[in-house]
Write a protein that holds these residues in place. Sequence first.
Motif, short mmCIF file in Angstrom:
data_model
loop_
_atom_site.label_atom_id
_atom_site.label_comp_id
_atom_site.label_asym_id
_atom_site.label_seq_id
_atom_site.Cartn_x
_atom_site.Cartn_y
_atom_site.Cartn_z
N LEU A 180 0.84 -1.20 0.00
CA LEU A 180 0.00 0.00 0.00
C LEU A 180 0.87 1.24 0.00
O LEU A 180 2.01 1.23 0.46
CB LEU A 180 -0.90 0.03 1.24
CG LEU A 180 -1.90 -1.11 1.43
CD1 LEU A 180 -2.64 -0.91 2.74
CD2 LEU A 180 -2.87 -1.17 0.27
N ALA A 181 0.32 2.33 -0.48
CA ALA A 181 1.00 3.63 -0.43
C ALA A 181 0.68 4.27 0.90
O ALA A 181 -0.14 5.20 0.99
CB ALA A 181 0.54 4.51 -1.60
N ALA A 182 1.31 3.78 1.96
CA ALA A 182 1.05 4.29 3.31
C ALA A 182 2.26 4.04 4.19
O ALA A 182 3.04 3.12 3.94
CB ALA A 182 -0.18 3.62 3.91
N GLU A 183 2.41 4.89 5.22
CA GLU A 183 3.54 4.77 6.13
C GLU A 183 3.10 4.04 7.40
O GLU A 183 1.92 3.98 7.73
CB GLU A 183 4.07 6.16 6.50
CG GLU A 183 4.56 6.97 5.31
CD GLU A 183 5.79 6.39 4.66
OE1 GLU A 183 6.56 5.69 5.37
OE2 GLU A 183 5.99 6.61 3.46
N ALA A 184 4.09 3.49 8.12
CA ALA A 184 3.81 2.82 9.38
C ALA A 184 3.15 3.78 10.35
O ALA A 184 3.56 4.94 10.48
CB ALA A 184 5.11 2.26 9.97
N GLY A 185 2.12 3.32 11.03
CA GLY A 185 1.40 4.16 11.98
C GLY A 185 0.14 4.79 11.41
O GLY A 185 -0.71 5.25 12.18
N GLU A 186 0.02 4.83 10.09
CA GLU A 186 -1.18 5.40 9.48
C GLU A 186 -2.35 4.44 9.60
O GLU A 186 -2.18 3.23 9.66
CB GLU A 186 -0.94 5.69 7.99
CG GLU A 186 -0.06 6.89 7.71
CD GLU A 186 -0.05 7.24 6.24
OE1 GLU A 186 -1.13 7.55 5.70
OE2 GLU A 186 1.04 7.19 5.63
N THR A 187 -3.56 5.03 9.60
CA THR A 187 -4.79 4.24 9.56
C THR A 187 -5.40 4.37 8.18
O THR A 187 -5.54 5.48 7.66
CB THR A 187 -5.79 4.73 10.62
OG1 THR A 187 -5.22 4.57 11.92
CG2 THR A 187 -7.08 3.90 10.55
N VAL A 188 -5.71 3.25 7.56
CA VAL A 188 -6.28 3.25 6.21
C VAL A 188 -7.61 2.51 6.23
O VAL A 188 -7.90 1.75 7.16
CB VAL A 188 -5.32 2.60 5.19
CG1 VAL A 188 -4.05 3.40 5.03
CG2 VAL A 188 -5.00 1.17 5.60
N VAL A 246 -1.45 0.53 9.68
CA VAL A 246 -0.29 0.05 8.94
C VAL A 246 0.85 -0.17 9.93
O VAL A 246 1.29 0.76 10.60
CB VAL A 246 0.12 1.04 7.84
CG1 VAL A 246 1.39 0.55 7.14
CG2 VAL A 246 -1.01 1.23 6.84
N LEU A 247 1.34 -1.40 10.01
CA LEU A 247 2.43 -1.74 10.92
C LEU A 247 3.80 -1.54 10.28
O LEU A 247 4.78 -1.31 10.97
CB LEU A 247 2.29 -3.18 11.41
CG LEU A 247 0.98 -3.52 12.15
CD1 LEU A 247 0.98 -4.98 12.57
CD2 LEU A 247 0.78 -2.61 13.34
N GLY A 248 3.86 -1.64 8.95
CA GLY A 248 5.14 -1.45 8.26
C GLY A 248 5.15 -2.12 6.90
O GLY A 248 4.22 -2.84 6.53
N GLN A 249 6.23 -1.84 6.16
CA GLN A 249 6.44 -2.44 4.84
C GLN A 249 7.43 -3.58 4.98
O GLN A 249 8.49 -3.43 5.59
CB GLN A 249 6.98 -1.40 3.85
CG GLN A 249 6.16 -0.12 3.73
CD GLN A 249 4.80 -0.35 3.09
OE1 GLN A 249 4.52 -1.41 2.55
NE2 GLN A 249 3.94 0.67 3.14
N VAL A 250 7.07 -4.74 4.46
CA VAL A 250 7.92 -5.93 4.59
C VAL A 250 8.09 -6.59 3.23
O VAL A 250 7.50 -6.17 2.24
CB VAL A 250 7.30 -6.93 5.60
CG1 VAL A 250 7.21 -6.31 6.98
CG2 VAL A 250 5.92 -7.39 5.12
N LYS A 251 8.90 -7.64 3.21
CA LYS A 251 9.10 -8.44 2.01
C LYS A 251 8.62 -9.86 2.26
O LYS A 251 8.82 -10.40 3.34
CB LYS A 251 10.58 -8.46 1.58
CG LYS A 251 11.08 -7.15 1.01
CD LYS A 251 12.51 -7.30 0.52
CE LYS A 251 13.01 -6.00 -0.11
NZ LYS A 251 14.39 -6.15 -0.63
N GLY A 252 8.00 -10.44 1.25
CA GLY A 252 7.53 -11.80 1.36
C GLY A 252 8.67 -12.79 1.25
O GLY A 252 9.84 -12.41 1.05
N PRO A 253 8.38 -14.09 1.37
CA PRO A 253 9.43 -15.11 1.26
C PRO A 253 10.03 -15.13 -0.14
O PRO A 253 9.37 -14.78 -1.12
CB PRO A 253 8.68 -16.42 1.56
CG PRO A 253 7.25 -16.11 1.24
CD PRO A 253 7.05 -14.68 1.60
N LYS A 254 11.29 -15.53 -0.22
CA LYS A 254 11.98 -15.55 -1.51
C LYS A 254 11.45 -16.68 -2.37
O LYS A 254 11.34 -17.83 -1.93
CB LYS A 254 13.48 -15.71 -1.30
CG LYS A 254 14.29 -15.57 -2.58
CD LYS A 254 15.77 -15.54 -2.30
CE LYS A 254 16.58 -15.30 -3.57
NZ LYS A 254 18.02 -15.23 -3.30
#
Length: 214
Positions: free
Chosen positions: A25-33, A62-70
């Motif tokens: 999502l186009a959102a930063e950690a801590g934001e409510t969407v 939004v808790l944060g931006q992460v990466k999925g498994p390789k």
Amino acid sequence: MFAVMKTGGKQYRVEPGDTLEIEKLAAEAGETVQFNDVLMVGGDAPKVGAPHVEGAAVQAEVLGQVKGPKVVNFVRRRRKHSSKRTKGHRQQLTMIKVTEILETGADASGVKAAIGAGSAPRGDAPAPKAEAPAPKAAPKAAAAPAGSDDLTKLSGVGPKLAEKLQGAGVTSFAQIAAWTEDDIAALDEQLSIRGRIEREGWIDQAKALVAEKE
């Protein structure tokens, strides 16, 4: 109470307190969407949308931006010099925590709509109005530099295919490096290139070419 919502082309059954990973999502950690594409709201009086439940929404932090498994893709070409190639990919994801399910009043909540994962805000979304994307649109430009890059440097791209890509608005390696799965699917359908983007590894090649330019 639970709800079934749609985002990033996928459906999720969620309840308040649930934590899940979704398309970026186009959102930063801590934001409510707020997710406005709610297909069903369950509880004492279940509601099923046609296709969406009018006025319903799911709000999440939004808790944060992460990466999925390789994911490793092994390609072997039998009749092309017996070449082999192994490439990995980690999908960009957003981790959220569901905070509230609204049965009604989504348009008056004041919470911005979740954008960037294939869930365009509908007319009842509280987000500022934006132009609706055209169907089967070309991938969004990602701050393309002045001038056009030589797209034939990508594996499997000849002059004719490069011309098609430019006609679809793809002119730089920076654009290709920023493609999402939705962008790939839209361009694959628009130009009928039959999975060549992932098969040839254009995104990884484009990232390397951008790094060389820098």
